[in-house]
Structures are given as structure tokens and as C-alpha cells.
Design a protein around this motif. Sequence first.
Motif, PDB file in Angstrom:
ATOM      1  N   LEU A 715       0.373  -1.353  -0.079  1.00  0.00           N
ATOM      2  CA  LEU A 715       0.025  -0.337  -0.016  1.00  0.00           C
ATOM      3  C   LEU A 715       0.562   1.147   0.023  1.00  0.00           C
ATOM      4  O   LEU A 715       0.679   2.541  -0.342  1.00  0.00           O
ATOM      5  N   THR A 716       2.346   0.896   0.515  1.00  0.00           N
ATOM      6  CA  THR A 716       2.328   2.029   0.215  1.00  0.00           C
ATOM      7  C   THR A 716       3.098   2.852  -0.791  1.00  0.00           C
ATOM      8  O   THR A 716       3.201   3.640  -1.100  1.00  0.00           O
ATOM      9  N   LEU A 717       4.384   1.236  -1.913  1.00  0.00           N
ATOM     10  CA  LEU A 717       3.811   1.591  -3.387  1.00  0.00           C
ATOM     11  C   LEU A 717       3.284   1.096  -3.926  1.00  0.00           C
ATOM     12  O   LEU A 717       3.557   1.401  -4.840  1.00  0.00           O
ATOM     13  N   GLY A 718       1.573   1.328  -3.367  1.00  0.00           N
ATOM     14  CA  GLY A 718       0.913   1.114  -4.990  1.00  0.00           C
ATOM     15  C   GLY A 718       1.229   0.287  -5.609  1.00  0.00           C
ATOM     16  O   GLY A 718       0.703  -0.387  -6.608  1.00  0.00           O
ATOM     17  N   VAL A 719       1.384  -1.296  -4.788  1.00  0.00           N
ATOM     18  CA  VAL A 719       1.591  -2.185  -5.713  1.00  0.00           C
ATOM     19  C   VAL A 719       0.849  -3.699  -5.166  1.00  0.00           C
ATOM     20  O   VAL A 719       0.740  -3.702  -4.046  1.00  0.00           O
ATOM     21  N   ASP A 720      -0.122  -4.219  -6.785  1.00  0.00           N
ATOM     22  CA  ASP A 720      -0.409  -5.667  -5.622  1.00  0.00           C
ATOM     23  C   ASP A 720       0.770  -6.231  -6.026  1.00  0.00           C
ATOM     24  O   ASP A 720       1.411  -7.033  -7.457  1.00  0.00           O
ATOM     25  N   ARG A 721       0.685  -7.142  -4.970  1.00  0.00           N
ATOM     26  CA  ARG A 721       1.766  -8.100  -4.950  1.00  0.00           C
ATOM     27  C   ARG A 721       1.744  -9.274  -5.808  1.00  0.00           C
ATOM     28  O   ARG A 721       2.160 -10.454  -5.725  1.00  0.00           O
ATOM     29  N   ASP A 722       0.168  -9.455  -5.691  1.00  0.00           N
ATOM     30  CA  ASP A 722      -0.436 -10.935  -6.255  1.00  0.00           C
ATOM     31  C   ASP A 722      -0.568  -9.950  -7.913  1.00  0.00           C
ATOM     32  O   ASP A 722      -0.356 -11.268  -8.818  1.00  0.00           O
ATOM     33  N   SER A 723       0.373  -9.549  -8.112  1.00  0.00           N
ATOM     34  CA  SER A 723      -0.115  -8.852 -10.020  1.00  0.00           C
ATOM     35  C   SER A 723       1.795  -9.588 -10.161  1.00  0.00           C
ATOM     36  O   SER A 723       2.154  -8.997 -10.013  1.00  0.00           O
ATOM     37  N   ARG A 724       1.894 -10.574 -11.529  1.00  0.00           N
ATOM     38  CA  ARG A 724       2.996 -10.817 -11.914  1.00  0.00           C
ATOM     39  C   ARG A 724       3.684  -9.427 -12.341  1.00  0.00           C
ATOM     40  O   ARG A 724       4.946  -9.534 -12.572  1.00  0.00           O
ATOM     41  N   ILE A 725       2.976  -8.490 -13.044  1.00  0.00           N
ATOM     42  CA  ILE A 725       3.454  -7.460 -13.741  1.00  0.00           C
ATOM     43  C   ILE A 725       4.248  -7.065 -13.723  1.00  0.00           C
ATOM     44  O   ILE A 725       5.097  -5.956 -14.472  1.00  0.00           O
ATOM     45  N   VAL A 726       3.435  -6.694 -12.555  1.00  0.00           N
ATOM     46  CA  VAL A 726       4.191  -5.099 -11.507  1.00  0.00           C
ATOM     47  C   VAL A 726       5.141  -5.722 -10.280  1.00  0.00           C
ATOM     48  O   VAL A 726       5.478  -4.766  -9.167  1.00  0.00           O
ATOM     49  N   ALA A 727       5.007  -7.070  -9.897  1.00  0.00           N
ATOM     50  CA  ALA A 727       5.677  -8.213  -8.200  1.00  0.00           C
ATOM     51  C   ALA A 727       7.229  -7.227  -8.691  1.00  0.00           C
ATOM     52  O   ALA A 727       8.077  -6.676  -7.490  1.00  0.00           O
ATOM     53  N   PHE A 728       7.867  -6.686  -9.587  1.00  0.00           N
ATOM     54  CA  PHE A 728       9.622  -6.178  -9.449  1.00  0.00           C
ATOM     55  C   PHE A 728       9.423  -4.635  -8.745  1.00  0.00           C
ATOM     56  O   PHE A 728      10.734  -4.413  -8.432  1.00  0.00           O
ATOM     57  N   ASP A 729       8.165  -3.924  -8.979  1.00  0.00           N
ATOM     58  CA  ASP A 729       7.536  -2.712  -8.152  1.00  0.00           C
ATOM     59  C   ASP A 729       7.829  -3.585  -6.195  1.00  0.00           C
ATOM     60  O   ASP A 729       7.722  -2.190  -5.567  1.00  0.00           O
ATOM     61  N   TYR A 730       7.494  -4.709  -6.033  1.00  0.00           N
ATOM     62  CA  TYR A 730       7.353  -5.079  -4.699  1.00  0.00           C
ATOM     63  C   TYR A 730       8.674  -4.910  -4.163  1.00  0.00           C
ATOM     64  O   TYR A 730       9.411  -6.263  -4.200  1.00  0.00           O
ATOM     65  N   ASP A 731       9.039  -4.229  -3.198  1.00  0.00           N
ATOM     66  CA  ASP A 731      10.367  -4.556  -2.131  1.00  0.00           C
ATOM     67  C   ASP A 731       9.494  -3.830  -0.885  1.00  0.00           C
ATOM     68  O   ASP A 731      10.159  -2.828  -0.576  1.00  0.00           O
ATOM     69  N   GLU A 732      10.271  -4.477  -0.064  1.00  0.00           N
ATOM     70  CA  GLU A 732      10.750  -4.274   1.535  1.00  0.00           C
ATOM     71  C   GLU A 732      11.576  -3.317   1.666  1.00  0.00           C
ATOM     72  O   GLU A 732      11.434  -3.158   2.878  1.00  0.00           O
ATOM     73  N   LYS A 733      12.283  -3.613   0.642  1.00  0.00           N
ATOM     74  CA  LYS A 733      13.890  -3.058   0.771  1.00  0.00           C
ATOM     75  C   LYS A 733      13.464  -1.716   1.017  1.00  0.00           C
ATOM     76  O   LYS A 733      14.693  -0.804   1.084  1.00  0.00           O
TER      77      LYS A 733
END
Length: 801
Positions: A715-733
Motif C-alpha cells: 500500500l505504500t508503493l501502490g503495488v499489488d503483490r499478487d500481480s506478476r506484471i508489477v511484482a518487480f516493484d514490490y520491495d520491502e527494502k
Amino acid sequence: MKYIKWFKEISAKDVSSVGGKNANLGEMYRHLAPLGVKIPNGFAVNADAYRYVLSYNNAWEKLHKILDPLNPEDVEDLQKRGKAAREVVYNCKIPDDLKKEILEGYESLKKEYGKDLSLAVRSSATSEDSPEASFAGQNETYLNIKGEEALLDAYKRCLASNFTDRSLHYKYDNGFDYFKVYLCVVVMKMVRSDIGSSGVMFSIDTETGFKEAVFINAAYGLGENVVQGTIDPDSFYVHKPTFKKGFRAVLKRRLGSKELKMVFSEEISVANLAQEYTKNVPVSEDDRKRFCISDDDVMVLADYAIKVEDHYSKLAGYFKPMDMEWAKDGIDNQIYMVQARPETVESRKRGAILEIYHLLEKSRVLVEGQAVGMKIGAGKVQVINSVEELPSFRPGNVLVAETTTPDWEPVMKTSAAIVTARGGRTCHAAIVSRELGIPAIVGADKATEILKDGEEVTVSCAEGEIGKVYEGILRYEVKKIDLSSLPRPKTKIMMNLGNPDMAFSLSHLPVDGIGLARMEFIINEYIKAHPMAIKHPEKTDDYTRKKLDELSYAYKNYEDFFIKTLSEGVGTIAAAFYPKPVVVRMSDFKSNEYASLLGGKFFEPKEDNPMIGFRGAARYSHPLYEEGFGLECAAMKRVREVMGLENVILMIPFCRRVDEGKKVIKTMEKYGLKKGEKGLKIYVMCEIPNNVVLVDRFAEIFDGFSIGSNDLTQLTLGVDRDSRIVAFDYDEKDEGVLEMIKAAVEGAKRNGRHSGICGQAPSDYPEIAEFLVKIGIDSISLNPDSVLRVLQFIVELEKKL
């Protein structure tokens, strides 16, 4: 009298003269009967009598001639010589003076219990029930014996059973001299469990060594079916610390199939002692679908088990877990203890070495059953259908059978693993495999049909209570950790856990409690039904109601099934780590996940993005789900107030707004969970940016924060972690995510509230664990497989800071 001793004259010190079973019955009769533990009266026919019978008949020389050349590893030789030795003993004549004493004892029991008294005549070896060897099932027992002739015949048959094939091999394996183990006999009032119920129990969990639970198995009829694994029994756990505080509740239960019950044959005579004096009859479908004993019965048994363990521990001067047999009389409805002996597997383990088996790969599951032990074994399947086939068994194979008996032990110890189609966790196969340290799966339905000779399989008992037989030889690893040498960091290390079946085994890990116990696993795996379908079955269809009937048949109603099942699942996790804190998150299914539960489609909306839809706190006071939340609250109230597990802290997930938080607290109070009452703490998941922005406001409502780094990142990055297309933008770091976490921890500290994290990030990334320690977070909750690695990392880090 010279050859018999009454229970009131016997103590645990008398094993050498009356055998283990008699010594323990006497000990309990003298010291525990006054404390309310019911023990049937009886007497021992002692070791002097055994030696007297053999000497009187000049049997010693004959037995030496038969047994001195014995090769116990040669199954055919063992069977041949064992049979010859038994015939020598059975053909002995009982001297008149011994016969007179036995029959006088019988008359005394008839005066006490009435002329219609029937007897249990049981073997009691002088090396039996020692901490080194249980001798479980090695010698014979004869039940419902009536009349002088039948009693004397049963006595001789017990003496002869000192030389059963299984007993001879067991003595050989454990270093006992065949001629120095003397067979004494118990003669006691018969408890009529043939028309009641019976079973076994342990004052310790037999699989994990967890010391704080009583484990009870129960079935209809005589106990032999439970011991031999002929049936799958009901099972129950009771938590000892809360029981001792006065709380009376089953911690955990499992309904067994109980297809058969053992009863007496119509006529008991000397003739059919040689044949079958008992028989198995089918249990009605209605009785099979119910628990065979009540919760009140379970409490009586737990009370007995705790008293027995406490007494023997005091006697020994150290903790002494016990293995016990019990029977409920169908005539007087009283529960009796009929045997107690030291537990011989977990009690022999020394030190704090933790062995963790872990599969490195998986394949197709061929069969499943109840796991015994926590190990993994692999090899080729060999199906054995009868005792006659035992000589063909090849060491290193996986032994597959319908069930096992003590006669099978010579080959069981050479197997890589054992799989039986029938039986429960206290059956013969389970007991022996535990003693041997061999993984076993019992009650694996149709195993002898599905598993084929020569097929390569991997038997895994390292994944909880359900054991799995996988296709092929799979790779696995074994980690050995010396827990005694592990230092503890200042930062609290907690654990994430959802599966109650893993709780006891994981309780040995050096953690400070559970930081996230998820309800979803319990609802999905054990309840399987939507809470609103439980509450309003009339709004579902015939199929759903039929399935609900099947699921809840053993309970008072649907709600009783839901509340007890959920409370016992959560309670098991809470008990495993008691009195350490256990943070339980209220249900956090998304609407599509709720819809997949039984009856869920009748109550759930269809949403385009359930991840940020009707989930968490928004549901709890909403008309579409409030009654379902009420059931969750009732279950948690039961955990804390009926089960006594006040170490449970409740946590609210996905609470978007301050007003929503207030509404949830009010709703919980409506259903009996008032914050602060009886020490109840309520935390909130910190997983929405608004939780961080308004951390001071949320701190006014809740007692603590647990950062859910998965959703907070999303929710901070506005990324759906279940979406493969934008998964590269999901980064806890990501720097922004770390700033949010830091602000949350600082806000919690500023308000004197607990701060923890239960998301995936610190389990996966050492740099995030380091960051959390540096900002002074109170606790880090990790996945079980990363606890030890991260703990050691944090210890070293704190030394440098």
C-alpha cells in the motif's frame, strides 16, 4: 501367604518380586486411591510362584535345551523354539499349595465384589515397565475369567507367554536373560469396558515430548483394539498448567473412525481360552460419528494422569512422565486406572539437542495418515500381509501392513519406515516405532492397496500431525541444534504460526512467544465452513446444510462445532507457548477466500480487487458479517476464560480508520471481549499508511502495534503483490517502506505501546532485521524455518551495537 500379595501390600519397589504391572497397581492402590483415583482391587501371584512351578515340574532343563541354541534373528527358528518353550510351561502342573492360595484370593475378591465377579488375569514380568524397556504387549492377558478352572488355566497361559516369539526377541534386543525374567500374574476385578469404553493415555505428548499436556486415546469396548492399532480411536489433549489452576476444558480433540469394538464371546470356558475369548463387532454409524467419552470423562482422566505423574515424579525425585491404561465400566459408569508405567521414549532423551527434519523437495502424495515421530525415511515398499511373510522382509525397506502386533518387532526394527492402514498414535506400531526411532504413519487408509511392492517412496512425519507418503526417493536434511548453548538477544524473538498441529513440536524453539497466530488456517482446514453459513444455514442450500450436518455431527449444534473447533485450534497454539504471549489475529480472509468456504457464496460480495476490499476490521461490525465475527469472539472468549489461556492477545487486521477501530472495540465488547477486563489486550495490525500517519490516535484505542510489512509495502508503493506484471516493484527494502516502519515504531514508543513486526521481510532479509534492531523495535516475529538463523544473526548484531 507365600505366593500371593494383595495390592495393598505392594509398592513400586516390589518389581523384582511381583513384576512391573503388579508393582504399579499396588503403588496406585495404596497411594492414589485415597486421592480419588479408582483402582480395581486384586492380588499378585509372585515370582517365587513362577520359579516354583517350573522347578516343581523340572522344566528349567527342558527350556535350556530348547532356547540355548536360539537365533532370535532367524524368524523361523524363533517361531519353532518359542512354540516348544510355551508348550513346556503350559503343560506344567500347578502345585497344590500354590493352587490353594490363588483360589483363596479369588474367594476374597468375590466377597468384596459379589459372586458374579469376573476377573482380569494379566502377565506382569519382573523387568516390565522399567524406564529402559516397557515390555508393551509382550505377554498375554485374559479377561472376563469366571470360575476356578478358568482362572488356573489363564494363570498357566500367562506363564507360558513369557516365551512368546515377540517376548523372546524383545528380551534379546534389550539384553535380558530369557531365564532371569520371571513371569508374575495380576488377578484383579474385571472392569466391564466391553460394554463401556477404554483406552490409553500419556502425561506427555508422545510425538513431540511436549511436557504440559495429557494425551488421551479412547474407543468403545475393550482396550486391546487401541493398543494393537486395530481401530482409529478418538483422541483428546488437556493442558496441565491451566487444569491445575482450576480450568476444565479439552484443549484439542480428534474424532476417530472407531469401526470396531472388542467385546466378550458369549461363553467363557477353559476351552475357548485357547481359542478366542473376545471378538470384534461393528460399531454403529451413529456411534462412530460421536466421541465415545464425554468432556467430563476426559477431565476425570486428566485428573488421574496428573495425579499419577505427580506421585511418580515425587517418588523418583525428578520429572517422570507416565504411560497409562484406563477403562470405563459400562455397569457402574466409573472410570478406573488399570495400568501405569514410565513413558519409555521421550523420558530417555537427554540434553537440549533439537533435531529438525526438512524435506528439500516434494512429489505426488500417495497416502496420508497420522504421523508418529518427526522424522523422514525412504526406501522400497514391501507389503506384509501376515506373520508368515515376515521372514521375507528385506532390511531397509518401508514396511507396509494393515496393522502390526508384537510378533512383528524383529523386522520392524530393520525397516526404513513403517506405514499401517489402521491404528492411532498409541497403537502397537506407533509405540514400537517411537522406541526404535523409526518414522511411522498409522491409520493410512488403503495403504496396503495403494502402495505397491518395490515402489520407491519417502515417508515424511516432519510436517505436522498428518504424515505423508510421497512418490519416489526425495532429498531431505536433518539439522541438529544445541538449544542449551544458544544465547538470547535483547530484542524479543517471536514466531508466526497458523497450524496447531505444528505447535507442540515448535514449542521447543527458543522464542519469546507467538507474534502472529493466524485464524485462517484453522477455519480453512478444520471448520471448512463460512461463519455466516454456521449462523444462518437457512440462507444456504440443501447441499451446504447436509455438509454442515456431517461436519458438526459430534457436537451439540453448528455453533458449538465452530466455537469449540476454533477455540481448540487457537488454544493448542496458546498452550504450546504458555505462559508466553500469543498474539492471535482475528480472521483476515478476503471476500474471494471467504466465498470458497462451505456456504460462502451465499454471503460474500463479488469484488474486483478483494485485496483492498471487504476485509479485516471493516467486516467485523458490518451487517453482512457481524454475527460471524460474534462467533469468532465467542471462541476467543472460550480460549481465555474457559480454557484459562490468558496469554492470548487479540489483534485486529486491516483497520483503515480511527473510527473503524473504535467501532471494532465496541463490537468486541458487545460479544464479551472487553479490553482490559481479565487482562485482555487488543493489538492492531499496522499495515495501512493511515495506521502510521495517525499512529498517536490509533494508540489511544489499541494496546500495541504489529507491523504487517507485506501489506504495508504493497500500500505504500501502490503495488499489488499478487500481480506478476508489477511484482518487480514490490520491495520491502524500499526506502519509503523503511521510513514508514520507523515512524510506526517511534510512534508506538512515544505512546508507551508495544511495537512488533510479523510480516515476511525480517525472515527473508538480514538487512531488514538489522534495521529493526537499530530502531529499537520490541519484537520480531519470524517464520519457523528462519527463527534460529535470524536469532543468531541478531545476537551477533547486538554485540556490535
